[in-house]
Design a protein around this motif. Sequence first.
Motif, PDB file in Angstrom:
ATOM      1  N   GLY A   9       0.788  -1.216   0.000  1.00 30.15           N
ATOM      2  CA  GLY A   9       0.000   0.000   0.000  1.00 30.15           C
ATOM      3  C   GLY A   9       0.818   1.262   0.000  1.00 30.15           C
ATOM      4  N   LEU A  10       1.483   1.539  -1.086  1.00 31.81           N
ATOM      5  CA  LEU A  10       2.242   2.784  -1.188  1.00 31.81           C
ATOM      6  C   LEU A  10       1.377   3.957  -1.640  1.00 31.81           C
ATOM      7  CD1 LEU A  10       5.548   1.495  -2.772  1.00 31.81           C
ATOM      8  CD2 LEU A  10       5.134   2.165  -0.409  1.00 31.81           C
ATOM      9  N   CYS A  11       0.287   3.661  -2.345  1.00 35.84           N
ATOM     10  CA  CYS A  11      -0.544   4.749  -2.886  1.00 35.84           C
ATOM     11  C   CYS A  11      -1.084   5.660  -1.798  1.00 35.84           C
ATOM     12  CB  CYS A  11      -1.694   4.169  -3.711  1.00 35.84           C
ATOM     13  SG  CYS A  11      -1.137   3.365  -5.219  1.00 35.84           S
ATOM     14  N   GLN A  12      -1.582   5.084  -0.697  1.00 36.16           N
ATOM     15  CA  GLN A  12      -2.135   5.922   0.363  1.00 36.16           C
ATOM     16  C   GLN A  12      -1.048   6.735   1.057  1.00 36.16           C
ATOM     17  OE1 GLN A  12      -1.606   2.753   0.665  1.00 36.16           O
ATOM     18  NE2 GLN A  12      -0.861   2.312   2.702  1.00 36.16           N
ATOM     19  N   ILE A  13       0.159   6.184   1.152  1.00 32.68           N
ATOM     20  CA  ILE A  13       1.263   6.928   1.757  1.00 32.68           C
ATOM     21  C   ILE A  13       1.633   8.114   0.873  1.00 32.68           C
ATOM     22  CG2 ILE A  13       3.709   6.789   2.373  1.00 32.68           C
ATOM     23  CD1 ILE A  13       3.157   3.885   3.262  1.00 32.68           C
ATOM     24  N   GLN A  14       1.704   7.883  -0.425  1.00 30.54           N
ATOM     25  CA  GLN A  14       1.995   8.975  -1.353  1.00 30.54           C
ATOM     26  C   GLN A  14       0.861  10.001  -1.338  1.00 30.54           C
ATOM     27  OE1 GLN A  14       2.526   6.544  -4.829  1.00 30.54           O
ATOM     28  NE2 GLN A  14       4.740   6.452  -4.573  1.00 30.54           N
ATOM     29  N   ALA A  15      -0.377   9.532  -1.298  1.00 36.40           N
ATOM     30  CA  ALA A  15      -1.522  10.447  -1.270  1.00 36.40           C
ATOM     31  C   ALA A  15      -1.459  11.347  -0.038  1.00 36.40           C
ATOM     32  CB  ALA A  15      -2.828   9.656  -1.281  1.00 36.40           C
ATOM     33  N   MET A  16      -1.220  10.735   1.130  1.00 36.44           N
ATOM     34  CA  MET A  16      -1.162  11.535   2.360  1.00 36.44           C
ATOM     35  C   MET A  16      -0.015  12.532   2.313  1.00 36.44           C
ATOM     36  SD  MET A  16      -2.253   8.996   5.464  1.00 36.44           S
ATOM     37  CE  MET A  16      -1.471   7.485   4.937  1.00 36.44           C
ATOM     38  N   ARG A  17       1.120  12.113   1.787  1.00 40.27           N
ATOM     39  CA  ARG A  17       2.285  12.992   1.716  1.00 40.27           C
ATOM     40  C   ARG A  17       1.982  14.266   0.938  1.00 40.27           C
ATOM     41  NH1 ARG A  17       6.114  15.487   3.847  1.00 40.27           N
ATOM     42  NH2 ARG A  17       8.025  15.686   2.691  1.00 40.27           N
ATOM     43  N   TYR A  18       1.132  14.147  -0.086  1.00 35.00           N
ATOM     44  CA  TYR A  18       0.809  15.293  -0.932  1.00 35.00           C
ATOM     45  C   TYR A  18      -0.543  15.919  -0.594  1.00 35.00           C
ATOM     46  CZ  TYR A  18       4.978  14.109  -3.456  1.00 35.00           C
ATOM     47  OH  TYR A  18       6.285  13.867  -3.770  1.00 35.00           O
ATOM     48  N   GLY A  19      -1.113  15.561   0.569  1.00 38.32           N
ATOM     49  CA  GLY A  19      -2.283  16.272   1.071  1.00 38.32           C
ATOM     50  C   GLY A  19      -3.636  15.680   0.751  1.00 38.32           C
ATOM     51  N   LYS A  31      -4.797  -1.020   5.679  1.00 35.79           N
ATOM     52  CA  LYS A  31      -5.270  -1.076   7.063  1.00 35.79           C
ATOM     53  C   LYS A  31      -4.148  -0.754   8.047  1.00 35.79           C
ATOM     54  CE  LYS A  31      -6.293  -5.016   9.068  1.00 35.79           C
ATOM     55  NZ  LYS A  31      -6.949  -6.270   9.416  1.00 35.79           N
ATOM     56  N   ASP A  32      -2.911  -1.096   7.681  1.00 30.62           N
ATOM     57  CA  ASP A  32      -1.771  -0.854   8.565  1.00 30.62           C
ATOM     58  C   ASP A  32      -1.372   0.611   8.651  1.00 30.62           C
ATOM     59  OD1 ASP A  32      -1.641  -3.582   9.001  1.00 30.62           O
ATOM     60  OD2 ASP A  32      -0.034  -3.904   7.530  1.00 30.62           O
ATOM     61  N   THR A  33      -1.669   1.388   7.625  1.00 28.19           N
ATOM     62  CA  THR A  33      -1.190   2.772   7.594  1.00 28.19           C
ATOM     63  C   THR A  33      -2.281   3.830   7.707  1.00 28.19           C
ATOM     64  OG1 THR A  33      -1.203   2.683   5.188  1.00 28.19           O
ATOM     65  CG2 THR A  33       0.892   2.245   6.269  1.00 28.19           C
ATOM     66  N   VAL A  34      -3.503   3.493   7.327  1.00 26.99           N
ATOM     67  CA  VAL A  34      -4.603   4.458   7.437  1.00 26.99           C
ATOM     68  C   VAL A  34      -5.259   4.281   8.797  1.00 26.99           C
ATOM     69  CG1 VAL A  34      -6.817   5.223   6.492  1.00 26.99           C
ATOM     70  CG2 VAL A  34      -4.995   4.487   4.951  1.00 26.99           C
ATOM     71  N   ARG A  35      -5.240   5.336   9.589  1.00 30.74           N
ATOM     72  CA  ARG A  35      -5.874   5.318  10.910  1.00 30.74           C
ATOM     73  C   ARG A  35      -7.262   5.919  10.742  1.00 30.74           C
ATOM     74  NH1 ARG A  35      -2.270   7.839  15.295  1.00 30.74           N
ATOM     75  NH2 ARG A  35      -3.706   6.673  16.569  1.00 30.74           N
ATOM     76  N   HIS A  36      -8.278   5.101  10.977  1.00 30.87           N
ATOM     77  CA  HIS A  36      -9.660   5.489  10.703  1.00 30.87           C
ATOM     78  C   HIS A  36     -10.101   6.710  11.499  1.00 30.87           C
ATOM     79  CE1 HIS A  36     -13.739   4.745   9.300  1.00 30.87           C
ATOM     80  NE2 HIS A  36     -14.145   4.995  10.526  1.00 30.87           N
ATOM     81  N   VAL A  37     -10.698   7.663  10.800  1.00 32.87           N
ATOM     82  CA  VAL A  37     -11.229   8.882  11.411  1.00 32.87           C
ATOM     83  C   VAL A  37     -12.703   8.652  11.729  1.00 32.87           C
ATOM     84  CG1 VAL A  37     -11.778  11.315  11.028  1.00 32.87           C
ATOM     85  CG2 VAL A  37      -9.657  10.363  10.125  1.00 32.87           C
ATOM     86  N   SER A  38     -13.096   8.892  12.962  1.00 29.99           N
ATOM     87  CA  SER A  38     -14.507   8.799  13.327  1.00 29.99           C
ATOM     88  C   SER A  38     -15.202  10.099  12.932  1.00 29.99           C
ATOM     89  CB  SER A  38     -14.658   8.573  14.828  1.00 29.99           C
ATOM     90  OG  SER A  38     -14.404   9.781  15.521  1.00 29.99           O
ATOM     91  N   SER A  39     -16.443  10.228  13.293  1.00 34.61           N
ATOM     92  CA  SER A  39     -17.185  11.446  12.962  1.00 34.61           C
ATOM     93  C   SER A  39     -16.634  12.678  13.682  1.00 34.61           C
ATOM     94  CB  SER A  39     -18.672  11.263  13.288  1.00 34.61           C
ATOM     95  OG  SER A  39     -18.831  10.911  14.640  1.00 34.61           O
TER      96      SER A  39
END
Length: 138
Positions: A9-19, A31-39
């Motif tokens: 899952g490099l795509c989500q890391i790259q996405a987060m890096r660029y905002g 699942k290992d890198t995206v920490r779920h945001v609640s409401s």
Amino acid sequence: MPSRFEPCGLCQIQAMRYGTIPVAAAVGGLKDTVRHVSSFGVFREGGRNGAKNRRSRKKKVMGNLGNGWLCDPDDQKALARTVVAALRLREKQPELWRRIRHAGMAKDWGWAVAAELYERVAREVGARRNRGFKESNK
């Protein structure tokens, strides 16, 4: 990032890096890198689609910020609900949205961090093994 299988899952890391705040399937590296945001923007371990206990979660917003949203990989409706929850937070809480974006951009995903974590685990395992060896030779 709808996916049924994601070993790294490099795509989500790259996405987060660029905002870009990811909405991802709860599989593998996503699942290992995206920490779920609640409401409320609060990270929930294994959580999906918002907080259950809103009062206790609301107090923790400052120190426990998530960085994206996770959904069931086999449920199209869950993906749609998750996207709606993300867009609703962006519309109703733009400052919180900005903080989530910046948290993702600031995260260090470099090898130095990973190497330090692996080294720490290796030291702990070695220390436990040595303690067990000393105790068994008494």
